[in-house]
Design a protein around this motif. Structure first.
Motif, PDB file in Angstrom:
ATOM      1  N   TYR A   1      -5.103   8.819  -3.541  1.00 27.00           N
ATOM      2  CA  TYR A   1      -3.747   8.906  -4.091  1.00 27.00           C
ATOM      3  C   TYR A   1      -3.358   7.625  -4.816  1.00 27.00           C
ATOM      4  CZ  TYR A   1      -3.107  12.690  -0.638  1.00 27.00           C
ATOM      5  OH  TYR A   1      -3.232  13.826   0.117  1.00 27.00           O
ATOM      6  N   LEU A   2      -2.463   7.789  -5.787  1.00 30.65           N
ATOM      7  CA  LEU A   2      -1.741   6.650  -6.339  1.00 30.65           C
ATOM      8  C   LEU A   2      -0.563   6.341  -5.422  1.00 30.65           C
ATOM      9  CD1 LEU A   2      -1.561   7.710 -10.091  1.00 30.65           C
ATOM     10  CD2 LEU A   2      -3.018   5.925  -9.120  1.00 30.65           C
ATOM     11  N   LEU A   3       0.015   5.161  -5.584  1.00 29.89           N
ATOM     12  CA  LEU A   3       1.229   4.832  -4.849  1.00 29.89           C
ATOM     13  C   LEU A   3       2.431   5.455  -5.547  1.00 29.89           C
ATOM     14  CD1 LEU A   3       0.490   1.079  -4.057  1.00 29.89           C
ATOM     15  CD2 LEU A   3       0.487   2.987  -2.431  1.00 29.89           C
TER      16      LEU A   3
ATOM     17  N   GLY B   1      11.476   4.671   6.384  1.00 29.02           N
ATOM     18  CA  GLY B   1      11.625   3.304   6.871  1.00 29.02           C
ATOM     19  C   GLY B   1      10.305   2.577   7.025  1.00 29.02           C
ATOM     20  N   LEU B   2       9.237   3.121   6.414  1.00 36.72           N
ATOM     21  CA  LEU B   2       7.907   2.535   6.545  1.00 36.72           C
ATOM     22  C   LEU B   2       7.434   1.969   5.214  1.00 36.72           C
ATOM     23  CD1 LEU B   2       6.146   5.291   8.699  1.00 36.72           C
ATOM     24  CD2 LEU B   2       7.096   3.117   9.495  1.00 36.72           C
ATOM     25  N   PRO B   3       6.549   0.964   5.250  1.00 32.85           N
ATOM     26  CA  PRO B   3       5.999   0.443   3.998  1.00 32.85           C
ATOM     27  C   PRO B   3       5.078   1.481   3.371  1.00 32.85           C
ATOM     28  CG  PRO B   3       4.882  -0.546   5.874  1.00 32.85           C
ATOM     29  CD  PRO B   3       6.032   0.237   6.431  1.00 32.85           C
ATOM     30  N   PRO B   4       4.857   1.416   2.063  1.00 34.96           N
ATOM     31  CA  PRO B   4       3.964   2.379   1.395  1.00 34.96           C
ATOM     32  C   PRO B   4       2.564   2.333   1.991  1.00 34.96           C
ATOM     33  CG  PRO B   4       5.226   1.118  -0.208  1.00 34.96           C
ATOM     34  CD  PRO B   4       5.453   0.465   1.114  1.00 34.96           C
ATOM     35  N   SER B   5       1.960   3.502   2.147  1.00 38.99           N
ATOM     36  CA  SER B   5       0.587   3.592   2.644  1.00 38.99           C
ATOM     37  C   SER B   5       0.009   4.930   2.232  1.00 38.99           C
ATOM     38  CB  SER B   5       0.542   3.453   4.168  1.00 38.99           C
ATOM     39  OG  SER B   5       1.106   4.594   4.796  1.00 38.99           O
TER      40      SER B   5
ATOM     41  N   ALA C   1       2.411   7.729  10.494  1.00 38.79           N
ATOM     42  CA  ALA C   1       2.728   7.619   9.065  1.00 38.79           C
ATOM     43  C   ALA C   1       2.642   8.975   8.375  1.00 38.79           C
ATOM     44  CB  ALA C   1       1.800   6.612   8.400  1.00 38.79           C
ATOM     45  N   GLU C   2       1.590   9.753   8.662  1.00 43.32           N
ATOM     46  CA  GLU C   2       1.471  11.083   8.057  1.00 43.32           C
ATOM     47  C   GLU C   2       2.665  11.955   8.456  1.00 43.32           C
ATOM     48  OE1 GLU C   2      -2.150  13.254   8.417  1.00 43.32           O
ATOM     49  OE2 GLU C   2      -3.422  11.576   7.840  1.00 43.32           O
TER      50      GLU C   2
ATOM     51  N   ASP D   1      -2.452   0.100   2.603  1.00 37.36           N
ATOM     52  CA  ASP D   1      -1.242   0.035   3.419  1.00 37.36           C
ATOM     53  C   ASP D   1      -0.568  -1.296   3.116  1.00 37.36           C
ATOM     54  OD1 ASP D   1       0.582  -0.463   5.611  1.00 37.36           O
ATOM     55  OD2 ASP D   1      -0.469   1.092   6.753  1.00 37.36           O
ATOM     56  N   ALA D   2       0.686  -1.233   2.659  1.00 34.81           N
ATOM     57  CA  ALA D   2       1.382  -2.467   2.293  1.00 34.81           C
ATOM     58  C   ALA D   2       1.525  -3.421   3.472  1.00 34.81           C
ATOM     59  CB  ALA D   2       2.760  -2.126   1.720  1.00 34.81           C
ATOM     60  N   GLY D   3       1.458  -2.874   4.693  1.00 28.85           N
ATOM     61  CA  GLY D   3       1.536  -3.726   5.872  1.00 28.85           C
ATOM     62  C   GLY D   3       0.311  -4.598   6.063  1.00 28.85           C
TER      63      GLY D   3
END
Length: 543
Positions: free
Chosen positions: A443-445, A459-463, A239-240, A426-428
């Motif tokens: 962090y904020l989203l 292509g990844l959910p917010p995290s 993710a990073e 993590d939205a997942g």
């Protein structure tokens, strides 16, 4: 030459300016441009607006056009137009007065345009400006004919563009939140500074990097300005890495930071490389108490899990130390003393989540008369029902997912709920997190167009991990954009120069005294109706 031709010829002849206006023009044209050193000294005295209205040199191309327009001779009217004017001025046409009025108005407009354009020329060297403006007649004059003269907007356009894409630097952002206090509740990227992202100061030569100062401003393309910036990348956290690479791709598509594209170079202990800066995206800190390891080139931007002890000297981190976040989280779950209460801490076998973070939980819990119970947890371990008032998770995202699945089966439901740090944001995980779960995050989203760009690019959910990679790339781009640093020697100063920069996900960049540990350290999220909602603003760890 008949009378009509004589009248028309007089319209195109130079006319002396009024004495007062002529004196103002001469003063403007013979003025000198203030020296940059003087302006810098004025700004150093504490006046950020010093020199803002001082003369500026015009671009050479615009200077040449303006000079030509001021010295061109009046051209004769075309034959067809002359016949029409003659007919209009005929005594029996009834249109002589309107036509004369129109011609006089046209001459006045051209006179006014030339006068304003001459005033704009004060930005050029005074002696050269005066020479070019008086070459034809020996005195400032305004002609009715000739090429169109650019108005003030043409001369100011370049400055306007520069002002909207200026440098970020010390003091560029809003003032940071005070110690132990919470700012107004934020709701997304851009809210970290109290509802507005810090605007770039003026005087930059290129457009700022994408989303540098506004989550809805993807930026504009810039021309190449020189060498690439070689960035060493330590990979490992998907993710990073995804967040970092997505932003760099967007940046390079726009021409780079100030015209300097980023070239990403994989590095590791077994494969070092000469780079201007190294970015650790592995999820595990590589710096030690003595600084970056020997195989790292240039200053080091650490992963999200770097503790405070390593963020000093040539080591930087856009995220706050996780042990500071742990202090804030324990304080949020037990804001007052809880004699007889118990909290279970599920922790990783080793690393920051197995050492510094559990110890930070302990410090606050014991100060609140709460008894901590520590359990080392590995994915796949059986989970028995626990009798505790609260559960704290000090686990990575994948292991947290496993724990949450097993906790649901085991009906784990402590009275004060479940709480964790950045791996839980993590939205997942949202479908697995119980309502009321608390998460402390650095962090904020993301919000606005920036959130859409992050999702499209990764292509990844917010995290939090995704955000860390993205914010690290954006901050590095701003550091290069405002300083022009492209080598290891200048990159450390460029990163230190981020002080005051507001990236939209955190308060303006500030560090604790004596090091590079970021503060304020965290903002609290709670899970409400299947989404992450902020509960208050950013806070500085008082412990």
């Amino acid at each position: 030459m008949d009378e009509l031709e004589r009248e028309l010829a007089r319209l195109g002849q130079p006319r002396p300016l009024p004495v007062s206006l002529r004196q103002r023009l001469e003063t403007a044209l013979t003025g000198t441009v203030s020296e940059p050193a003087e302006e810098a000294r004025a700004q150093a005295d504490g006046n950020p607006l010093a020199g803002i209205d001082s003369p500026r040199r015009l671009p050479a191309a615009l200077d040449d056009r303006l000079t030509a327009s001021l010295t061109v001779e009046a051209a004769p009217l075309p034959r067809r137009l002359r016949r029409r004017v003659k007919a209009a001025l005929a005594p029996n046409s009834g249109g002589r007065r309107p036509a004369m009025t129109a011609l006089a108005a046209a001459a006045a407009v051209v006179l006014l345009t030339a006068t304003v354009a001459t005033l704009v020329r004060a930005g050029s060297s005074g002696r050269e400006a005066r020479k070019s403006a008086t070459a034809a007649t020996g005195a400032p004059t305004a002609g009715a004919g000739g090429a169109a003269v650019p108005g003030p907007g043409a001369a100011a356009g370049g400055q306007g563009a520069a002002a909207s894409s200026g440098e970020a630097g010390p003091g560029a952002g809003a003032r940071p939140a005070g110690a132990s206090s919470a700012a107004a509740a934020p709701s997304g990227a851009g809210a970290a500074t109290g509802g507005a992202v810090a605007s770039p100061p003026p005087r930059s030569r290129t457009a700022p990097p994408p989303f540098a100062f506004d989550p809805n401003a993807p930026g504009s393309s810039v021309a190449s300005a020189g060498p690439q910036v070689r960035v060493g990348v330590v990979g490992g956290d998907a993710a990073e890495e995804a967040g970092f690479r997505a932003y760099v791709q967007l940046l390079n598509q726009a021409g780079g930071a100030g015209g300097h594209p980023f070239a990403l170079v994989p590095v590791s202990p077994s494969s070092p490389a000469r780079t201007a800066v190294t970015v650790n995206l592995s999820g595990t800190p590589v710096a030690g108490a003595t600084g970056p390891p020997g195989w790292v080139s240039g200053p080091l931007l650490e992963t999200e899990a770097a503790p405070e002890a390593v963020t000093r000297g040539a080591v930087f981190d856009l995220a706050s130390p996780p042990e500071r976040q742990a202090h804030l989280l324990a304080d949020a779950v037990f804001p007052t003393a809880g004699p007889g209460a118990t909290a279970v801490v599920y922790q990783a076998p080793s690393g920051v989540l197995g050492d510094q973070v559990p110890a930070a939980f302990d410090a606050v819990l014991r100060a609140r008369n709460v008894t901590p119970v520590h359990v080392v947890y590995r994915a796949g371990n059986p989970l028995s029902p626990v009798r505790a008032d609260a559960v704290f998770l000090s686990l990575d995202t994948a292991t947290s997912r496993d724990w949450l699945d097993r906790a649901r089966t085991a009906a784990v439901a402590p009275a004060r709920g479940v709480a964790g740090l950045y791996p839980l944001l993590d939205a997942g995980l949202l479908s697995r997190l119980p309502a009321g779960t608390r998460v402390e995050s650095p962090y904020l989203l993301a919000s606005g167009a920036e959130a859409a760009a992050m999702q499209k690019g990764t292509g990844l959910p917010p995290s939090d991990a995704l955000t860390h990679g993205w914010v690290t790339a954006k901050a590095l781009a701003v550091a290069v954009w405002q300083s022009g640093a492209v080598d290891p020697a200048s990159m450390g100063g460029a990163l230190a120069g981020l002080r005051g920069y507001a990236d939209g996900f955190t308060p303006p960049y500030e560090t604790r005294a004596g090091g590079n540990a970021r503060q304020p350290e965290g903002v609290l999220f709670t899970v409400q109706q299947g989404v992450f909602s902020t509960a208050g603003g950013f806070r500085t760890d008082p412990f």
